[in-house]
Write an enzyme that holds these catalytic residues in place. Structure first.
Site, mmCIF file in Angstrom:
data_model
loop_
_atom_site.group_PDB
_atom_site.id
_atom_site.type_symbol
_atom_site.label_atom_id
_atom_site.label_comp_id
_atom_site.label_asym_id
_atom_site.label_seq_id
_atom_site.Cartn_x
_atom_site.Cartn_y
_atom_site.Cartn_z
ATOM 1 N N GLY A 15 -17.945 -12.925 14.608
ATOM 2 C CA GLY A 15 -16.707 -12.327 15.107
ATOM 3 C C GLY A 15 -16.590 -12.025 16.595
ATOM 4 O O GLY A 15 -15.636 -11.374 17.004
ATOM 5 N N ILE A 95 -14.829 -9.649 11.009
ATOM 6 C CA ILE A 95 -13.851 -10.731 10.830
ATOM 7 C C ILE A 95 -12.573 -10.175 10.209
ATOM 8 O O ILE A 95 -12.617 -9.505 9.176
ATOM 9 C CB ILE A 95 -14.437 -11.813 9.893
ATOM 10 C CG1 ILE A 95 -15.682 -12.446 10.529
ATOM 11 C CG2 ILE A 95 -13.396 -12.879 9.564
ATOM 12 C CD1 ILE A 95 -16.471 -13.330 9.590
ATOM 13 N N TYR A 150 -11.014 -0.287 8.350
ATOM 14 C CA TYR A 150 -10.016 0.575 8.998
ATOM 15 C C TYR A 150 -9.414 1.526 7.966
ATOM 16 O O TYR A 150 -9.302 1.181 6.786
ATOM 17 C CB TYR A 150 -8.919 -0.289 9.655
ATOM 18 C CG TYR A 150 -7.912 0.527 10.422
ATOM 19 C CD1 TYR A 150 -8.338 1.366 11.454
ATOM 20 C CD2 TYR A 150 -6.564 0.488 10.106
ATOM 21 C CE1 TYR A 150 -7.434 2.156 12.145
ATOM 22 C CE2 TYR A 150 -5.654 1.268 10.799
ATOM 23 C CZ TYR A 150 -6.089 2.102 11.811
ATOM 24 O OH TYR A 150 -5.205 2.878 12.482
ATOM 25 N N TYR A 160 0.346 -2.244 9.249
ATOM 26 C CA TYR A 160 -0.938 -2.887 8.932
ATOM 27 C C TYR A 160 -0.799 -3.816 7.721
ATOM 28 O O TYR A 160 -1.713 -4.550 7.379
ATOM 29 C CB TYR A 160 -2.004 -1.813 8.705
ATOM 30 C CG TYR A 160 -3.420 -2.232 9.034
ATOM 31 C CD1 TYR A 160 -3.795 -2.576 10.334
ATOM 32 C CD2 TYR A 160 -4.391 -2.276 8.041
ATOM 33 C CE1 TYR A 160 -5.105 -2.948 10.620
ATOM 34 C CE2 TYR A 160 -5.692 -2.645 8.318
ATOM 35 C CZ TYR A 160 -6.041 -2.977 9.611
ATOM 36 O OH TYR A 160 -7.342 -3.340 9.897
ATOM 37 N N LYS A 167 -8.730 -4.444 3.577
ATOM 38 C CA LYS A 167 -9.786 -3.467 3.915
ATOM 39 C C LYS A 167 -10.230 -2.697 2.667
ATOM 40 O O LYS A 167 -11.408 -2.369 2.529
ATOM 41 C CB LYS A 167 -9.306 -2.500 5.005
ATOM 42 C CG LYS A 167 -9.111 -3.156 6.375
ATOM 43 C CD LYS A 167 -10.345 -3.894 6.862
ATOM 44 C CE LYS A 167 -10.250 -4.314 8.312
ATOM 45 N NZ LYS A 167 -11.313 -5.260 8.702
#
Ligand code: NAI
Length: 273
Positions: A15, A95, A150, A160, A167
């Site tokens: 990443g 990533i 997150y 988001y 996530k």
């Protein structure tokens, strides 16, 4: 100040796209702490070539891999072990990508093909990495895998969109695979839930500047910078955290447990006066 926390350890860091990337900072710190590393990123992302600069600084080879491709990941893990002449001590999954966010789709109009791609790139890829590592018996005992998450996994953040679900899946994979790899190989698996950070992925989210500022004013310590996130990753790769596993670890300056702050009260008072 480096103190050789990772002396003798070897690992894969995914990443690192440019100097802003969290993974870029993790790579520099891992190298400074005495680790040997292999860098990886999606072949497409590497066209910019910035990663070559990092590779030189860290004296690390680059093995390109699309993290959604089992074939690429198999080559990555076997290539890394060949390079090191042995098994791995740590892996960083850093990533994330959502075409729905990139194209500015709001939550009510998500493209479901892109949604699936978001899940594949940003969450299932962590499972794939760990499954490949398991099949190849690629980890040393007391190894460590870390992925970056997150707080939208737990709380609603409108802009988001589908990354919130990605996530949540990512954090769940860390728990389930942490249980499996802990038993099989004494390997720990964790996610770090990081403050909003000014990177390519971060600033691609609409309204990013506003929620960056909001989080900064709410958190008693302010937003955690990328450098500090990298420090936390290093601590999780080190032997100082050998019994920390299956956790989602907040690295957010206190954001997640704060109700309101003086700064926000002042702002709201001004808005109402
Ligand atoms: P970044 O844009 O520098 O890194 C994202 C990386 O994902 C890039 O290097 C990109 O090439 C890679 N990537 C995308 N698709 C891929 C694929 N198919 N195969 C392999 N690699 C692929 O941004 P940043 O912020 O450093 O992101 C790293 C991680 O941190 C992500 O998981 C992100 O969601 C997470 N994070 C970021 C926050 C922020 O505000 N920037 C906050 C909390 C977590």
């Amino acid at each position: 100040m480096a103190s050789n926390l990772l002396a003798g350890k070897v690992g894969i860091i995914s990443g690192a796209l440019n100097e802003e990337s969290i993974a870029w900072k993790v790579a520099l710190k891992a190298h400074a702490e005495g680790a040997r590393i292999v860098l990886t990123n999606a072949p497409l992302a590497m066209r910019m070539g910035e990663i070559n600069k990092l590779a030189e600084q860290c004296n690390a080879p680059i093995i390109p891999a699309d993290a959604t491709s089992m074939e690429d990941l198999e080559k990555l893990f076997s290539g890394a072990q060949e390079h090191f002449g042995g098994k791995l001590d740590f892996v960083l999954h850093s990533i994330g990508m959502s075409a729905n966010i990139r194209k500015g789709k709001h939550y009510g109009e998500l493209n479901y093909e892109w949604f699936q791609k978001t899940l594949d790139v940003s969450a299932l890829s962590f499972h794939k990495m760990l499954a490949v590592a398991e099949k190849q018996d690629a980890f040393n005992e007391w190894g460590s895998a870390v992925a970056l998450s997150y707080i939208a996994a737990q709380r609603a953040f409108l802009d988001y969109t589908d990354m919130s679900q990605a996530k949540a899946v990512l954090e769940s994979i860390a728990r389930s695979y942490g249980q499996r790899l802990g038993k099989l190989k004494k390997v720990r698996v964790n996610t770090i839930s990081q403050s909003p950070t000014k990177t390519t992925a971060g600033t691609g989210i609409s309204g990013f500047d506003a929620f960056y500022e909001y989080a900064n004013r709410l958190s008693p310590l302010g937003n955690a910078p990328a450098e500090a996130c990298a420090d936390y990753c290093i601590s999780l790769f080190s032997d100082l955290t050998r019994y920390v596993t299956m956790q989602n670890l907040m690295h957010d300056g206190g954001f997640s447990t704060t109700g309101i702050s003086e700064e926000i009260v002042e702002l709201m008072s001004k808005a109402n006066s």
